[in-house]
Design an enzyme around this catalytic site. Structure first.
Site, mmCIF file in Angstrom:
data_model
loop_
_atom_site.group_PDB
_atom_site.id
_atom_site.type_symbol
_atom_site.label_atom_id
_atom_site.label_comp_id
_atom_site.label_asym_id
_atom_site.label_seq_id
_atom_site.Cartn_x
_atom_site.Cartn_y
_atom_site.Cartn_z
ATOM 1 N N TYR A 87 -23.612 -35.062 27.181
ATOM 2 C CA TYR A 87 -23.548 -35.213 25.627
ATOM 3 C C TYR A 87 -24.298 -36.269 25.117
ATOM 4 O O TYR A 87 -25.092 -36.343 24.231
ATOM 5 C CB TYR A 87 -22.100 -34.977 25.098
ATOM 6 C CG TYR A 87 -21.834 -34.748 23.752
ATOM 7 C CD1 TYR A 87 -21.886 -33.582 23.166
ATOM 8 C CD2 TYR A 87 -21.923 -35.976 23.004
ATOM 9 C CE1 TYR A 87 -21.481 -33.556 21.759
ATOM 10 C CE2 TYR A 87 -21.974 -35.657 21.535
ATOM 11 C CZ TYR A 87 -21.565 -34.553 21.033
ATOM 12 O OH TYR A 87 -21.513 -34.400 19.687
ATOM 13 N N ASP A 88 -23.960 -37.441 25.780
ATOM 14 C CA ASP A 88 -24.425 -38.623 25.076
ATOM 15 C C ASP A 88 -25.896 -38.694 25.403
ATOM 16 O O ASP A 88 -26.559 -39.403 24.281
ATOM 17 C CB ASP A 88 -23.510 -39.805 25.751
ATOM 18 C CG ASP A 88 -22.190 -39.953 25.728
ATOM 19 O OD1 ASP A 88 -21.531 -39.470 24.640
ATOM 20 O OD2 ASP A 88 -21.314 -40.570 26.534
ATOM 21 N N LYS A 140 4.843 -28.218 12.442
ATOM 22 C CA LYS A 140 4.474 -29.114 11.229
ATOM 23 C C LYS A 140 4.062 -30.772 11.760
ATOM 24 O O LYS A 140 4.847 -31.313 12.229
ATOM 25 C CB LYS A 140 5.858 -29.444 10.308
ATOM 26 C CG LYS A 140 5.455 -30.039 9.122
ATOM 27 C CD LYS A 140 6.931 -30.039 8.141
ATOM 28 C CE LYS A 140 6.496 -30.872 6.949
ATOM 29 N NZ LYS A 140 6.153 -32.091 7.107
ATOM 30 N N CYS A 174 16.559 -66.612 -3.548
ATOM 31 C CA CYS A 174 16.217 -67.885 -3.621
ATOM 32 C C CYS A 174 15.530 -68.152 -4.677
ATOM 33 O O CYS A 174 14.607 -67.545 -5.095
ATOM 34 C CB CYS A 174 15.221 -68.054 -2.274
ATOM 35 S SG CYS A 174 14.433 -69.807 -2.239
#
Length: 689
Positions: free
Chosen positions: A38-39, A124, A444
């Site tokens: 593929y590459d 889900k 603070c």
């Protein structure tokens, strides 16, 4: 490269081979080609397209990553609303839902017998919903859910998600195909990303869903590509009709959810394989019970199941409530709980000075992650729980994300347990703590408290504010500790030398951060307003105020009555805004930000900024050579032109500067021969300020 056939034919052949391999790998989970092959084919296609750019098309596998970063995402309308689902939490909820849709159906079709309750159940996914639009088989848009009616156009990012086909795997596709699905981050990749972020001094992502959502909102598609999102499709619409595969020797418009899933897979999409046909709610419950336990064996997170009526015409007849479709529902898993011990209670100081107690817990596994802390909100919350340090407690994840203590066992309290009291002095700066009347939160009162400054800088750099990539928590800590940054304005005065003095900061990272800081000047007025961190002014209220008050001057001089005249802004928010602008330190900050070129007025949106920015490079001629650390060649060219400079392709005696990146070629030698100044990316950015 010697070709046996015309280049156009070979390019088409390579595309077909690569698209077929991607379809087999992602949609069918049946690889037909070794990665190395593929590459090799991919590289051949890249080389051919570089040699013959006239043959490049948007659906080419090489064009997934190719668009320049955007300044913001556009809002787009969904042709078909992308509704969220109603949630069920118990079997009784499911029974009630079935009774509701059946009762509603009877009001519509009183004379007809009740249709069978046949369901399709799917997992889900805990990710981000996407709406994909294909026209004549080509991907033309990808958008987020948003409010269901409108979402954000994230097409450039969607194109980088490899399981999403750029072209449908159908010779004669319908004119328009709308696909809905979930983008998510697999667990293995999530853990890798967090390891990388921590190594770079950046805060880890809280969970895979946050990581996926943040990734899709990245303005640079290259970052999205690096994060390797995955995608499962689950819905299909043909708004202009057409025919798709529905089964063996069968085609047409889907009439059932089962046919939808079949069609999606044969159009080139990945479909979650763990779906099931369920003839009744008892079968649905069996499916739910199975995955409530088995979900931890999956390589991704799922937070429940989705139950849909299989009959699409029945779904269509039932329609929608104001919020949800009536024909489907999400049955959420029970939140996981665990028992652990409270080892200590520490106090964090936020950007507004609020002191928040945090329970430090004996580490325990919960919903697939190790939990060692839980928020305790405030002193009143602790008192209500009757919580002591040393207590044994039950924790669960609210929404399976935020750990919280839901029960204390006082009967198991050891003799060494002790009550907790809020400190009277800030744990960071040791100045007195105050608790305003009618508030549950202690604060603070020192605006220069290091913790407050750190919080303000983190907020300024956050995604919804100025969105400064790379300015992580550890880096902010160093900048504030070394007093390099005291206000957000100080960020824009940082130099490469100052950044290089910090731990774990190299030249490349420093250059990248300076670019991100410089780019943040282009963020529009509503984001800057939100970034100021005014109490009660979140991103929504900031947008409301910015829409009404077109500049910081207008907002700063507005009365409480003026502010309350904005729909959605009440007296408490109005008072907070007015008090913020009356503070001399804040007035000084605004003056600083204006001088630095931040967008403090609607008129100075990025589109207009180019017209008003001082042209710091007026008349200068630049040439670019090599690969720059963070800018593409086009981005560098645009930056130079924006500031009045010109970009040439070749070095000559008229060249003023050569911008040099990695692997610089003959242009560098020529510039050195002519004595032309050579600068790097950081120096270019500084020249543009």
């Amino acid at each position: 490269m010697v070709l046996k056939e015309p280049p156009a034919e070979r390019i088409q052949q390579l595309r077909r081979l690569l698209q077929r391999a991607s379809y087999a790998y992602y949609a069918l989970d049946q690889p037909i080609m070794e990665d190395e092959v593929y590459d090799q084919l991919y590289r051949e296609l890249q080389e051919l397209e570089a040699a013959y750019p006239e043959y490049i098309t948007p659906d080419s596998p090489t064009q997934r990553i190719g668009e320049a970063p955007v300044s913001q995402f556009e809002s787009v309308s969904h042709r078909i609303p992308l509704y969220s689902l109603e949630n069920a939490f118990t079997f009784a909820d499911m029974v009630a839902w079935q009774e509701r849709w059946q009762r509603y159906w009877r009001t519509l079709r009183q004379e007809e017998p009740l249709p069978p309750a046949e369901y399709v159940c799917e997992l889900k996914m805990d990710g981000v919903a996407l709406a994909l639009t294909y026209e004549n088989g080509l991907l033309v848009r990808g958008a987020t859910r948003g409010d269901g009616q409108r979402g954000e156009d994230v097409t450039s990012n969607v194109r980088t998600i490899r399981p999403i086909p750029l072209r449908l795997a159908l010779d004669n596709p319908p004119p328009v195909v709308e696909v809905r699905g979930e983008a998510f981050l697999p667990l293995e990749r999530f853990h890798q990303l967090n390891q990388e972020r921590q190594a770079q001094g950046e805060p880890p992502f809280a969970n895979p869903r946050n990581a996926a959502a943040g990734t899709l909102r990245q303005l640079d598609p290259r970052i999205v590509a690096q994060r390797q999102l995955d995608f499962f499709a689950y819905a299909l619409h043909l708004p202009e009709g057409g025919s798709v595969p529905l089964g063996e020797n069968q085609a047409g418009e889907p009439q059932s959810q089962r046919q939808v899933l079949y069609a999606l897979q044969h159009l080139g999409f990945r479909v979650n394989p763990h779906h099931a046909d369920c003839p009744d709610l008892e079968a649905v419950k069996a499916y739910y019970d199975r995955w409530q336990t088995a979900r931890h064996q999956l390589p991704y997170l799922t937070d429940g199941i989705v139950v849909k009526l299989n009959d699409l015409k029945l779904q269509q007849t039932l329609g929608f409530t104001q919020k949800f479709p009536r024909g489907s529902i999400a049955w959420k898993y029970e939140p996981e709980q665990a028992i652990t011990d409270v080892l200590a209670i520490t106090v964090q100081v936020g950007r507004t000075g609020a002191l928040t107690p945090v329970a430090e817990l004996a580490p325990v596994q919960l919903a697939g992650t190790t939990v060692s802390r839980a928020t305790l909100h405030n002193a009143d919350y602790i008192a209500e729980l009757d919580l002591h340090i040393g207590d044994k407690v039950v924790i669960h994840k609210a929404g399976e994300i935020i750990p919280e203590i839901v029960r204390v066992f006082p009967e198991l309290r050891p003799p060494t347990a002790r009550p907790f009291t809020m400190p009277t002095a800030c744990p960071e700066c040791h100045q007195p703590v105050v608790r305003p009347a009618n508030e549950a939160v202690s604060r603070c009162g020192n605006p220069r408290c290091p913790a407050i400054v750190r919080g303000q800088i983190r907020h300024w750099a956050s995604r919804d504010a100025l969105d400064i990539q790379g300015l992580g928590e550890k880096l902010v800590q160093q900048l504030v500790t070394k007093e390099l940054v005291r206000t957000p304005a100080d960020l824009y005065r940082l130099t490469a030398a100052q950044l290089l003095s910090l731990e774990r900061m190299g030249q490349k990272s420093a250059d990248k951060l300076l670019v991100a800081i410089a780019n943040s000047k282009q963020q529009p007025w509503p984001r800057v307003l939100y970034g100021l961190g005014i109490r009660h002014v979140g991103s929504v209220n900031a947008q409301l105020l910015a829409d009404r008050f077109k500049s910081v001057e207008e907002l700063a001089t507005a009365t409480v009555a003026d502010l309350c005249g904005v729909d959605g802004i009440g007296e408490e928010i109005a008072q907070a805004v007015q008090e913020w602008f009356q503070d001399p330190d804040h007035q000084s900050l605004i003056a600083d930000l204006q001088a630095l070129g931040l967008q403090l007025a609607a008129a100075l949106h990025p589109a207009q900024k180019a017209l008003t920015t001082e042209k710091s490079l007026n008349g200068k001629r630049f040439v670019i050579t090599g690969t720059l650390p963070t800018l593409t060649r086009e981005q560098a060219k645009a930056l130079i032109q924006k500031h009045g400079g010109h970009v040439s392709e070749s070095v000559s005696r008229q060249t003023d500067y050569l911008v040099v990146g990695e692997k610089a070629g003959s242009k560098l030698r020529r510039a050195q021969e002519l004595g032309i100044p050579c600068i790097n990316e950081t120096e270019l950015i500084q020249m543009c300020r």
